[in-house]
Motif scaffolding. Structure first.
Motif, PDB file in Angstrom:
ATOM      1  N   UNK A   1       0.815  -1.221   0.000  1.00 50.07           N
ATOM      2  CA  UNK A   1       0.000   0.000   0.000  1.00 50.07           C
ATOM      3  C   UNK A   1       0.848   1.271   0.000  1.00 50.07           C
ATOM      4  N   UNK A   2       2.142   1.141   0.218  1.00 50.85           N
ATOM      5  CA  UNK A   2       3.001   2.319   0.288  1.00 50.85           C
ATOM      6  C   UNK A   2       3.339   2.716   1.715  1.00 50.85           C
TER       7      UNK A   2
ATOM      8  N   UNK B   1      -3.692   3.174   3.218  1.00 56.50           N
ATOM      9  CA  UNK B   1      -4.563   2.272   2.469  1.00 56.50           C
ATOM     10  C   UNK B   1      -4.706   2.783   1.051  1.00 56.50           C
ATOM     11  N   UNK B   2      -5.461   2.066   0.257  1.00 48.95           N
ATOM     12  CA  UNK B   2      -5.742   2.482  -1.111  1.00 48.95           C
ATOM     13  C   UNK B   2      -7.245   2.365  -1.336  1.00 48.95           C
ATOM     14  N   UNK B   3      -7.811   3.180  -2.214  1.00 55.61           N
ATOM     15  CA  UNK B   3      -9.262   3.200  -2.382  1.00 55.61           C
ATOM     16  C   UNK B   3      -9.775   2.071  -3.264  1.00 55.61           C
ATOM     17  N   UNK B   4      -9.559   0.864  -2.824  1.00 59.08           N
ATOM     18  CA  UNK B   4     -10.013  -0.316  -3.566  1.00 59.08           C
ATOM     19  C   UNK B   4     -10.762  -1.234  -2.616  1.00 59.08           C
TER      20      UNK B   4
ATOM     21  N   UNK C   1      -5.410   7.728  12.189  1.00 57.17           N
ATOM     22  CA  UNK C   1      -5.862   8.479  11.031  1.00 57.17           C
ATOM     23  C   UNK C   1      -5.432   7.717   9.787  1.00 57.17           C
ATOM     24  N   UNK C   2      -5.941   8.138   8.631  1.00 57.10           N
ATOM     25  CA  UNK C   2      -5.718   7.383   7.394  1.00 57.10           C
ATOM     26  C   UNK C   2      -5.011   8.251   6.354  1.00 57.10           C
ATOM     27  N   UNK C   3      -4.056   7.656   5.669  1.00 53.30           N
ATOM     28  CA  UNK C   3      -3.507   8.230   4.449  1.00 53.30           C
ATOM     29  C   UNK C   3      -3.961   7.356   3.283  1.00 53.30           C
ATOM     30  N   UNK C   4      -4.561   7.978   2.300  1.00 50.90           N
ATOM     31  CA  UNK C   4      -4.996   7.233   1.120  1.00 50.90           C
ATOM     32  C   UNK C   4      -3.941   7.394   0.041  1.00 50.90           C
ATOM     33  N   UNK C   5      -3.294   6.311  -0.259  1.00 49.43           N
ATOM     34  CA  UNK C   5      -2.272   6.309  -1.302  1.00 49.43           C
ATOM     35  C   UNK C   5      -2.918   5.896  -2.629  1.00 49.43           C
ATOM     36  N   UNK C   6      -2.317   6.353  -3.695  1.00 50.21           N
ATOM     37  CA  UNK C   6      -2.867   6.111  -5.033  1.00 50.21           C
ATOM     38  C   UNK C   6      -4.321   6.574  -5.091  1.00 50.21           C
TER      39      UNK C   6
ATOM     40  N   UNK D   1      -4.219  12.629   4.739  1.00 54.29           N
ATOM     41  CA  UNK D   1      -3.511  13.016   3.515  1.00 54.29           C
ATOM     42  C   UNK D   1      -3.966  12.109   2.377  1.00 54.29           C
ATOM     43  N   UNK D   2      -3.945  12.642   1.173  1.00 53.15           N
ATOM     44  CA  UNK D   2      -4.138  11.840  -0.034  1.00 53.15           C
ATOM     45  C   UNK D   2      -2.883  11.978  -0.898  1.00 53.15           C
ATOM     46  N   UNK D   3      -2.335  10.842  -1.293  1.00 52.64           N
ATOM     47  CA  UNK D   3      -1.174  10.847  -2.191  1.00 52.64           C
ATOM     48  C   UNK D   3      -1.663  10.380  -3.557  1.00 52.64           C
ATOM     49  N   UNK D   4      -1.500  11.202  -4.580  1.00 58.50           N
ATOM     50  CA  UNK D   4      -2.107  10.858  -5.871  1.00 58.50           C
ATOM     51  C   UNK D   4      -1.403   9.701  -6.563  1.00 58.50           C
TER      52      UNK D   4
END
Length: 277
Positions: free
Chosen positions: A12-13, A185-188, A210-215, A236-239
């Motif tokens: 997930x990064x 995590x990732x939005x899948x 808290x959550x960081x959404x990667x990709x 945070x969101x990492x594109x």
């Protein structure tokens, strides 16, 4: 402050976030507790200054004193001991070093000896004090080595812990007694599934998160909906960025080539600190 970076699943990064966060902070120590596959050092290229072995304790049976009563094997819930009519077999890989077998032996026939399970390496890179463990190949239990890595925590520094993937004992040991946990995590559907399990573990441990959404920008919005439902902040969101992917493929932390992200990580840490007050 001790911040653990974890994820319910691999890939997930998590390590990328841990390393880039560490590079964005001052006076920081990074502990890589993913001792089965540590790789933070690949991104940091530290100069290793110290390597030391880590041992666990395993029982040694004195055949002269043993009467083969079987109390030790009956006590050991991990089946690390097997008592036959005229011998006792010890399976060191299964031993949890609790010492219980010694306590129940009425003949003082059991002592302990050290068995090497891995090493700890310490070094420095870009003003980051890095500590990581390397578990011996085939070793069943990572927790003793994770505890040894965490014993190196320097409380005078901002501590970032890169936890192992999954939700088993290794994660629990890594997150235990930390101030905050960032879940990457990732939005899948797969990301959401494992995120839910990890969130439940952290709730049981009482660790704020808290959550960081990667990709980000791929997949769907169900992770966002779940975080809102559970009142878990998205930090945070990492594109899903070609440039970030290219830097990663070359083993380069993206904050070193995209310095604007340092500010984002610093702001995120401030947000976490405010949550703790």
């Amino acid at each position: 402050m001790i911040i653990t970076v974890a994820s319910g699943k691999g890939g997930t990064g998590k390590t990328t976030v841990a390393v880039n966060l560490a590079l964005s902070l001052d006076n920081v120590q990074l502990l890589d507790c993913d001792v089965e596959e540590p790789n933070a050092h690949i991104l940091l290229n530290p100069k290793i200054t110290q390597t030391k072995p880590v041992h666990s304790l395993v029982p040694v049976i004195s055949e002269d004193k043993c009467v083969y009563c079987g109390k030790c094997a009956k006590f050991c819930e991990f089946n690390a001991l097997f008592v036959a009519p005229k011998t006792v077999l010890v399976f060191p890989e299964l031993c949890h070093s609790c010492g219980g077998c010694m306590l129940v032996c009425s003949k003082d026939a059991i002592t302990e000896t050290k068995r090497k399970i891995g090493v700890i390496k310490k070094g420095n890179s870009n003003n980051i004090d890095l500590v990581y463990g390397e578990l011996n190949v085939g070793e069943a239990m990572a927790v003793p080595l994770i505890k040894a890595v965490k014993a190196e925590i320097n409380p005078s520094k901002n501590v970032v812990i890169d936890a192992p993937p999954g939700t088993a004992c290794s994660l629990v040991s890594s997150v235990h007694k930390t101030d905050y946990c960032i879940l990457v995590t990732e939005p899948t559907p797969f990301g959401l599934h494992d995120l839910k399990i990890t969130v439940q573990v952290l709730k049981n441990l009482g660790v704020p998160m808290g959550v960081i959404i990667n990709r980000a920008e791929v997949g769907d919005k169900k992770v966002y909906d779940y975080c809102k439902q559970e009142n878990i902040p998205i930090l945070m969101e990492i594109p899903f960025s070609k440039k970030i992917a290219e830097l990663y493929s070359r083993g380069v932390p993206f904050v070193t080539d995209m310095p604007e992200w340092k500010n984002k990580f610093q702001e995120m840490q401030k947000t976490i600190q405010r949550c703790q007050k």
